[in-house]
Design a protein around this motif. Sequence first.
Motif, PDB file in Angstrom:
ATOM      1  N   GLY A   1       0.962  -1.350   0.070  1.00  0.00           N
ATOM      2  CA  GLY A   1       0.168   0.104  -0.031  1.00  0.00           C
ATOM      3  C   GLY A   1       1.066   1.302   0.107  1.00  0.00           C
ATOM      4  O   GLY A   1       0.359   2.289   0.192  1.00  0.00           O
ATOM      5  N   LEU A   2       2.062   1.086  -0.074  1.00  0.00           N
ATOM      6  CA  LEU A   2       2.969   2.277  -0.094  1.00  0.00           C
ATOM      7  C   LEU A   2       2.708   3.268  -1.325  1.00  0.00           C
ATOM      8  O   LEU A   2       2.363   2.632  -2.587  1.00  0.00           O
ATOM      9  N   ASN A   3       2.232   4.408  -1.103  1.00  0.00           N
ATOM     10  CA  ASN A   3       2.071   5.201  -2.132  1.00  0.00           C
ATOM     11  C   ASN A   3       2.951   6.557  -2.085  1.00  0.00           C
ATOM     12  O   ASN A   3       2.630   7.324  -1.213  1.00  0.00           O
TER      13      ASN A   3
ATOM     14  N   GLY B   1      12.097   6.727   7.509  1.00  0.00           N
ATOM     15  CA  GLY B   1      11.370   5.579   6.982  1.00  0.00           C
ATOM     16  C   GLY B   1      11.452   5.585   5.473  1.00  0.00           C
ATOM     17  O   GLY B   1      12.374   6.118   4.845  1.00  0.00           O
ATOM     18  N   TYR B   2      10.439   5.513   4.713  1.00  0.00           N
ATOM     19  CA  TYR B   2      10.293   5.156   3.331  1.00  0.00           C
ATOM     20  C   TYR B   2      10.574   6.206   2.528  1.00  0.00           C
ATOM     21  O   TYR B   2      10.953   6.519   1.598  1.00  0.00           O
ATOM     22  N   ARG B   3      10.178   7.501   3.294  1.00  0.00           N
ATOM     23  CA  ARG B   3      10.322   8.891   2.546  1.00  0.00           C
ATOM     24  C   ARG B   3      11.828   9.282   2.318  1.00  0.00           C
ATOM     25  O   ARG B   3      12.246   9.439   1.106  1.00  0.00           O
TER      26      ARG B   3
ATOM     27  N   LYS C   1       1.743  10.168  -1.612  1.00  0.00           N
ATOM     28  CA  LYS C   1       1.381  10.577  -0.271  1.00  0.00           C
ATOM     29  C   LYS C   1       2.742  11.388   0.515  1.00  0.00           C
ATOM     30  O   LYS C   1       2.540  11.926   1.525  1.00  0.00           O
ATOM     31  N   PHE C   2       3.939  11.239  -0.018  1.00  0.00           N
ATOM     32  CA  PHE C   2       4.916  11.877   0.370  1.00  0.00           C
ATOM     33  C   PHE C   2       4.941  13.386   0.153  1.00  0.00           C
ATOM     34  O   PHE C   2       5.695  14.268   0.862  1.00  0.00           O
TER      35      PHE C   2
ATOM     36  N   GLU D   1       2.558  16.877  -0.190  1.00  0.00           N
ATOM     37  CA  GLU D   1       1.594  17.734   0.323  1.00  0.00           C
ATOM     38  C   GLU D   1       0.922  18.736  -0.715  1.00  0.00           C
ATOM     39  O   GLU D   1       1.934  18.878  -1.771  1.00  0.00           O
ATOM     40  N   ALA D   2      -0.203  18.968  -0.541  1.00  0.00           N
ATOM     41  CA  ALA D   2      -0.917  19.904  -1.550  1.00  0.00           C
ATOM     42  C   ALA D   2      -0.141  21.221  -1.492  1.00  0.00           C
ATOM     43  O   ALA D   2       0.437  21.619  -0.360  1.00  0.00           O
ATOM     44  N   PRO D   3      -0.020  21.941  -2.711  1.00  0.00           N
ATOM     45  CA  PRO D   3       0.485  23.318  -2.722  1.00  0.00           C
ATOM     46  C   PRO D   3       0.009  24.246  -1.354  1.00  0.00           C
ATOM     47  O   PRO D   3      -1.177  24.030  -1.061  1.00  0.00           O
TER      48      PRO D   3
END
Lengths: 324, 360
Positions: free
Chosen positions: B172-174, B197-199, B177-178, B180-182
């Motif tokens: 489910g890694l997306n 972590g994953y970021r 999602k790393f 953010e919206a402007p």
Amino acid sequence: MELDFACRYPFTEEGKQAIIENNIQVNDEIAERAVQRVLNAMNWRDKEGRGIYDPTYAHLSDKLTEIGSYGAARMMLSHLRNRYLTNSFAVGEAKRAYAFLKGLEEGHPDIKRLQEEFGVVPEKREGKDTLPLATYVKFAPRSVDYRLVNRNVKGGRVEIRKKGAGVSKREDLRLLQEAIKIRVGHLGTIKNAPEIIRKHSERLMKSMPKVAPSKMSFEKGDNPPCIEKLLEAARLHQNLGHQGRWSLAVYLINKGVPYEKILGIFSNFPDYDERIASYQIKHAINRNYTMPACSMMLSYGLCVANCKVKSPLGWDEWKKRKRS
Amino acid sequence: MEEKEAKLVLDSFSGYYKSAEITVPSIEQREFGVGGFRKKIEGRHMGFGTNGMLHNYLVQDTPLYISHSIAYYKFPEATPMENKEWMGGDLVFDLDVHAGMFLSEAEIEGVKNDAVSLLEDFLIEDFGVEKKDTLLVFSGGRGFHIHIKSPQFRDLGGDERRELADYVGGVGLNYEKFFEAPDENKRVWGPRKTDWGYRGRFCRFLEKVLDDDPSSIHRGLKKPQEKAKLHSCMEDGNWSKTPIKDIIPRLRAVAERMKIGTINVDSGVTIDTKRLIRVPGTLHGSTGLIAKKLDKIEGFHPYHDAIAFGSEPLKIRVLENIGEQEFCNSTMGKMEKGEEKEVPMSYGIYLLLKGAATLS
């Protein structure tokens, strides 16, 4: 001041103490308020704080009634052992608490007290607000936004974000809300309930909305494991996140289940609101949404097994192939 | 399996258990299950008050398989399950390879690397588990078990454990999602290489791609100044600094190639709070190898270091062609179907249990 806290958050130690210190006994007034409290929880809406009773300016006796009504409601629910009512009550009480909390500034003493009591105290690590990993996974809502895999995780801590760009709610409070829901939903057993509790419990059952939650008619194995799990949540009257409900609705629509039956299934969820559920299901029918693929179910955190299909709707076909 | 082979196997197992020191922590709170030649778990709801009682059972009533619950129960022998009164459970990860009769050297190295990565990169680095709370065990079959005994994980339910299993598996890694919206200044904030972590892993992998094959992301990144801008994005997390407008979708291919979280964890084991798992130190009934506790994985080889029996010869007849194989610290020669041969006891029992040989 202390009574106001107990009044707003009666599920706390402060709430218990208030009952003991003020020797609050269940009477008809308190029991009546308790019935109302459970019914309110079932219909509770978080819109501009409407429907929340704020005890700040209330008379002392009203405050005591308010606190006592929480205890009386729990006694009734323990006596009735109705999972639907209990879960609805837990969801409603947690939302009620959140409505109070969201209006408070960060670091407000009430927030700190609750965070300490529930063991959800954020701590700074490398400049980030964090919670212990185990606490996070226990209390994070089951929604894609809170999935651990997309979070900052290090050294057993998970970053929780502030409300802002891309974050719609204060996450520290949202996790606290979930912790409150879990506590409120845990009831002890009561063998010989006092007469007054039995009497008002009966009245509570009579006051329940006329539409009873629909029974499920699916057989085990009719649906893929992910959908079985969502239906199981409905069966057990557990709350489901947005993606869970949406996926379930779209699946049932695509399977040709009639609108009324879908609505009946959704009526099992503890925060069911006929108007909203009806709108959402009709909207999904009109828009003709396609079922999320298994990869999407995975990213929502809804996939529970490796069943070798690409879409939950492929389950029937796969079963047929397996049989032949 | 014929009676004489079964007797030899069980007698050998019993002989091993006579001198084996098997200690199960909190044994009085564990449920046990045993299996035989038909099934790995033929009976469960068993309990042993002491490790001495377990030892006697293993020597006298020798089972082919024995597992204990990852859970701690108030009444481990009670039935049905809810009467046992669950008091928590260890967190367990199971790494498995779907192999043929033998694990190849590449498969052994692969699963060992996964176990090291799981332990060091995920459990210690990300989950904050202390080394002293971990127990690494060769499963006796095709992989490794990692038991985590940290108290903070004990009372987690199945759904919470699934989050942990999904995290290490990257399920489910997306990567979108790393980002953010402007914000109000139309700046897009995203991952930094120092992120957790994953970021952080994502940025560190992207750095490698920028060095090795920048045009796979965008042709413009061949220019040093454009590349430098993207590096700068990963320094402070401000991804508006790159002029490549569609940078986020362009990174999809990078995320897919990242190959993070390809650890082959059987999540069913991790999420099941009532799971039975092979007792460390006992023998695996499909191989005769020891489910061996390991202080370190480097240098461990299952076919040399998890051997339970001596090198005394056992005469067998093989039922299928068997290639050259490393076993018992030497190389076992090829065998043709129907061939009769004397082989070391451990190797012979391995082949009997795999159904690839009979006693001759």
